[in-house]
Scaffold this active site. Sequence first.
Site, short mmCIF file in Angstrom:
data_model
loop_
_atom_site.label_atom_id
_atom_site.label_comp_id
_atom_site.label_asym_id
_atom_site.label_seq_id
_atom_site.Cartn_x
_atom_site.Cartn_y
_atom_site.Cartn_z
N LYS A 80 0.80 -1.41 0.19
CA LYS A 80 -0.02 -0.09 0.07
C LYS A 80 0.92 1.17 0.15
O LYS A 80 1.84 1.44 0.90
CB LYS A 80 -0.76 -0.14 1.18
CG LYS A 80 -2.26 0.98 1.40
CD LYS A 80 -2.88 0.98 2.46
CE LYS A 80 -4.07 2.09 2.42
NZ LYS A 80 -4.87 1.89 3.69
N SER A 160 -9.94 1.87 2.48
CA SER A 160 -8.93 2.65 1.72
C SER A 160 -7.97 1.61 0.96
O SER A 160 -7.05 2.26 0.18
CB SER A 160 -8.26 3.69 2.65
OG SER A 160 -7.36 3.19 3.42
N SER A 184 -10.35 -0.31 6.93
CA SER A 184 -9.53 -0.33 5.48
C SER A 184 -8.98 -1.52 5.15
O SER A 184 -8.35 -1.54 3.99
CB SER A 184 -8.68 0.86 5.49
OG SER A 184 -9.70 2.08 5.14
N1 GLN Z 1 -13.42 4.56 5.94
C1 GLN Z 1 -12.71 4.90 7.20
C2 GLN Z 1 -12.39 6.56 6.97
O1 GLN Z 1 -12.71 7.13 6.00
C3 GLN Z 1 -11.62 4.18 7.62
C4 GLN Z 1 -10.59 4.28 6.60
C5 GLN Z 1 -9.34 3.41 7.19
O2 GLN Z 1 -9.62 2.50 7.69
N2 GLN Z 1 -8.13 4.01 6.77
O3 GLN Z 1 -11.78 6.96 7.83
#
Ligand code: GLN
Length: 496
Positions: A80, A160, A184
Amino acid sequence: MSAGELAGLGIAEARRRLAAREISSAELTADCLAAVEAADALNAFILKTPETATEMAAAADARLARGDGGLLEGIPLAIKDLFCTNGIATTTASRILDGFTPPYESTVTEKLFAEGAVMVGKTNMDEFAMGSSSETSAWGPVINPWRATGDNSQRSPGGSSGGSASAVAAGLALGATGTDTGGSIRQPASLTGIVGCKPTYGRCSRWGVVAFSSSLDHPGPMARSVEDTALLLQAMSGHDPKDSTSADVPVPDFAAAIPGDLKGLKIGIPREYRVDGMPDAVETLWSTGADWLRAAGAEVVDISLPHTKYALPTYYIVAPAEASSNLARYDGVRYGLRVAQADVNDMYAATRRAGFGAEVRRRVLIGTYVLSAGYYDAYYLKAQQVRRLILRDFEEAFERVDAILTPTAPEAAFAIGAKSDDPIAMYLNDVFTVPGDLSGVPGISVPAGLSAEGLPLGLQVMARAFDEETMFRVAGRIEDAAGFDAKPAAWWRGES
Ligand code: GLN
């Protein structure tokens, strides 16, 4: 051997074949690189690193030839783009880091490479990991390899860590790293039919992982089986003095914990995870999952996690608060983007306006608001208190049960663009994953079935802090019982 056949191997199987010298890492890596090249339509990578991969594979083959390979010797992985990689551009999918090349390696990638892993590229994601759809990237949305039956429209892989998820689901790499701040890793795993694990907070070092929300950020692995995920987690874990929240606890042999029945284990089904409007297929899969665990010898009981409904509002105060502080460093002075102006304050403002996308700006605004004098007590302090209650819910539940079973996400992969104009609808996708981040307990998503439209659905297993072994054992029984072997049709390579 046909193209993509080696790239489609599991990590455990590839290790066996590499050790037996039936295949070389050079061949395995070349097959992954070819698969990556043929998958531009998925937009899963921000940066492909074929030269680095080829060099790493050659070095791995040399070590294998000497018989001194590491745990992941020669295994191609996707990383990532939130993990800093020494000498290789790292963007977090944001323009603000334009031109940034880290002069150091994140602890997690360093550990993976020390065990012999090969990096095929840096994966696309939501900007700064803020999102649930991988659409907020400055490099455009990631596309899910899965399509609904009879419908060729493009779906989101979740987010994400959507680039990592799509890369693993499409067979471009054998595994990947992700990060989970509110879901995410687990949510994109569920939406792409792969396994994703968020370990206990402190299990994997955050050092060198670009910070979003420091008390919530969890690096973790994504792969195509529970065993592969366990192998990756083992390589990624361990105490790191460079991260003050890294836990000094032994790293068990996670894969060794998977086999075995569930006799003597109690599994909790939290009643608060039944949300309005959840599709029947999700509901049905959840109760089928409970039946599978019963058949494997577990006792399944109803439990309550009473503060669940406060988890999302709490998260959307704590995470933006920490983000607004962490992102204050992007000022155009030392690295990344700079939009030059005569006045230094104008330069900060112009740089940040040009460098951050709309969702990141929203988080910074919310975060500075909830931390500001006059609102701190009402929002930030209150959220910290509620966070404590959410943790207590888990502590009390784990006095009665050894693991908790829930759906991973309230729905299957949604269409690209479906939630882009409605942040609340987007945030709701994390309703089942956010409590695990707020409390730090480990969770894993295992692909367990298909929705009515033929899209993958995952089940989540959570366990006590630092008891990933029980989590993996329960996940293993779901994997056995589900026998999920569906694959997306490779439309991105022109196959229908
Ligand atoms: N969807 C959540 C956010 O927008 C979690 C994102 C994540 O876990 N990095 O913050």
